[in-house]
Enzyme design. Structure first.
Site, short mmCIF file in Angstrom:
data_model
loop_
_atom_site.label_atom_id
_atom_site.label_comp_id
_atom_site.label_asym_id
_atom_site.label_seq_id
_atom_site.Cartn_x
_atom_site.Cartn_y
_atom_site.Cartn_z
N ASP A 170 0.81 -1.22 0.00
CA ASP A 170 0.00 0.00 0.00
C ASP A 170 0.84 1.28 0.00
O ASP A 170 0.32 2.36 -0.22
CB ASP A 170 -0.98 0.01 1.19
CG ASP A 170 -0.30 -0.31 2.51
OD1 ASP A 170 0.89 -0.68 2.51
OD2 ASP A 170 -0.97 -0.19 3.56
N GLU A 253 11.35 -3.67 13.02
CA GLU A 253 12.45 -2.99 12.32
C GLU A 253 13.71 -2.97 13.16
O GLU A 253 14.78 -3.40 12.73
CB GLU A 253 12.06 -1.54 11.96
CG GLU A 253 10.93 -1.41 10.97
CD GLU A 253 9.57 -1.23 11.63
OE1 GLU A 253 9.43 -1.62 12.82
OE2 GLU A 253 8.66 -0.72 10.97
#
Lengths: 313, 313
Positions: A170, A253
């Site tokens: 997206d 992350e």
């Protein structure tokens, strides 16, 4: 009637034939599926040329351009095909690219497989279902199983050169950033737009050096960056067999980067020394499952039946 | 000191030089702006070759491919550049395309103008502000002033061949549909995904004929179609000088089509006879204006100041 020997023999004959035919068809299709769809149409690695399996023919693959591996986790929803279409059309502009699409599904999604093959984009299609124990959580670690699966594929097939990048379907990517990323020697970082209430996530750079991170959610993260804000060299990953991404919401992350074991001095800054935004964390509005039909409309035996099969219900 | 004739003469000389240089630079840049940015870099028309003004060089423009004019209304918001980036990268895959970007703004938006020029996409950049009387409405006729402006440009500059298509910047377009659209002889129609609670807007087709429309909102519209569900030939438009789009919320599509004065027999069906979805009404989640800074973060005199100028506040 079944006691009549001729009829019984005929039935037996047909039964054996049917089982044989089913067995052959089943074997054939599962074989085809395994070879060309679910696992690895590509073995880019030793050289930068994709293999001969057909999926990468027709794309530009200049010999002197290191490969870029774009890893896209995806899952079944109304917007899946449109999102992949839009991203594919960005990636089709980029040379020497291998798109690793990893579907959170129990089996290959036919619409996705068909789309990837129709567009002849250089790709690998994998499936990786989120482990059952996380599926019930209210805020599960989305996309982690997918990304781990892709890393596994990279370690096995991408033996030399190039870089990889986690690119959700997206988000919005300027192709100029993607062309920069492939030259990452260790780890590169760059700004991401439209994240958190600051509208921005970026390393803070002074005199060419990273002095901190600008992000709406710093927490206690060693690397407070967005998933779309860094890339890693394939060689660098392969030299670190222990590196992996944990199933830990909000820590994906930083923990992955920490597991790569590097310092801020190792980080290369992209996007004009981190002064330009060339990737945005765009989000698409969720649509509800489509209602099957408008009762007042007479659409029996029309094209609408074909179309309804293409939408998510 | 200024009374010394040599110094006075030298100062006078420099003053005259400075004024001359400023005058030349100013004229040059305003000239450049008027010619290549705000109004019409393109005069495709009589032949299918774009003109020499530079904006279309470098793009593929095969002589036998009719031009496709893609009309995109846009407006200033946090998502404007990402949305245009994503759409541009779809359009960059399409030959012989003129992108007419019409900004709802009082003056050209520098970020948009810069982006269009940087990417060297064949484009026309126009501005068209929504009339003041509509701006206060809760549900104003969005994008109408923009589309009317584009139609005006088409009538003036696109004299022969090709087709045009209204393509909002948040939708998703499969390039294969765009390549079909350019051959529209009169009016073409095709299915659109992700619209209304039916998830679909399409002509209902039986035995190759349109027998009605499948759309979650039929109302009393003669043509209950989505803005992304039809295209029109340039010649067909030019033969109908009265045709226009009204400032009438919810009636824009049908009234514009009605003003073109045609029957359902004139309509060409695209996307495999309207059996495939190749355009989706995707919507992007709105972001709030970005907060200027995180107080705890020390980002003075760093790259963050450059980045903040690029986000919408």
């Amino acid at each position: 009637m079944f006691h009549h020997p001729k009829i019984r023999n005929a039935l037996l004959f047909f039964l054996v034939m049917a089982i044989t035919i089913f067995f052959i068809i089943g074997r054939e299709s599962s074989h085809r599926q395994r070879d060309t769809i679910v696992e690895a149409p590509i073995e880019a690695p030793d050289t930068y040329t994709p293999n001969e399996l057909g999926v990468c023919t027709g794309r530009r693959w200049p010999a002197d351009v290191p490969p870029l591996y774009v890893i896209t986790p995806t899952y079944r929803r109304a917007e899946q095909i449109p999102e992949l279409t839009r991203l594919a059309q960005t990636l089709l502009l980029v040379d020497s690219l291998v798109w690793i699409v990893v579907d959170d599904a129990d089996e290959p999604t036919p619409a996705v497989v068909n789309y990837l093959q129709e567009r002849r984009i250089c790709h690998v299609y994998l499936i990786a279902r989120m482990p059952a124990k996380f599926q019930k959580l209210k805020n599960p670690p989305r996309g982690v199983a997918n990304r781990r699966k892709a890393l596994e594929w990279l370690r096995k097939h991408a033996k030399k050169g190039g870089a990889f990048y986690f690119a959700d379907d997206d988000n919005t990517y300027d192709t100029r950033l993607l062309d920069e990323i492939r030259h990452t020697k260790k780890v590169s970082m760059f700004p991401v737009g439209l994240v958190t209430q600051l509208g921005l996530s970026s390393p803070i750079v002074r005199n060419g050096k990273i002095v901190g991170f600008y992000d709406g959610w710093i927490a206690n993260r060693k690397f407070p960056v967005d998933m779309a804000g860094f890339a890693v060299s394939v060689d660098f990953l392969n030299a670190r067999p222990e590196a992996d991404m944990p199933f830990l919401v909000g820590q994906e992350e930083t923990k992955f980067l920490e597991s790569l074991n590097f310092t801020l001095d190792d980080v290369e800054l992209l996007s004009s020394n981190a002064t330009t935004i060339r990737v945005w964390h765009t989000k698409t509005k969720k649509n509800n499952k489509a209602i099957l039909g408008a009762k007042k409309l007479n659409y029996k035996d029309s094209n609408i039946n074909f179309l309804q099969e293409q939408i998510w219900r």
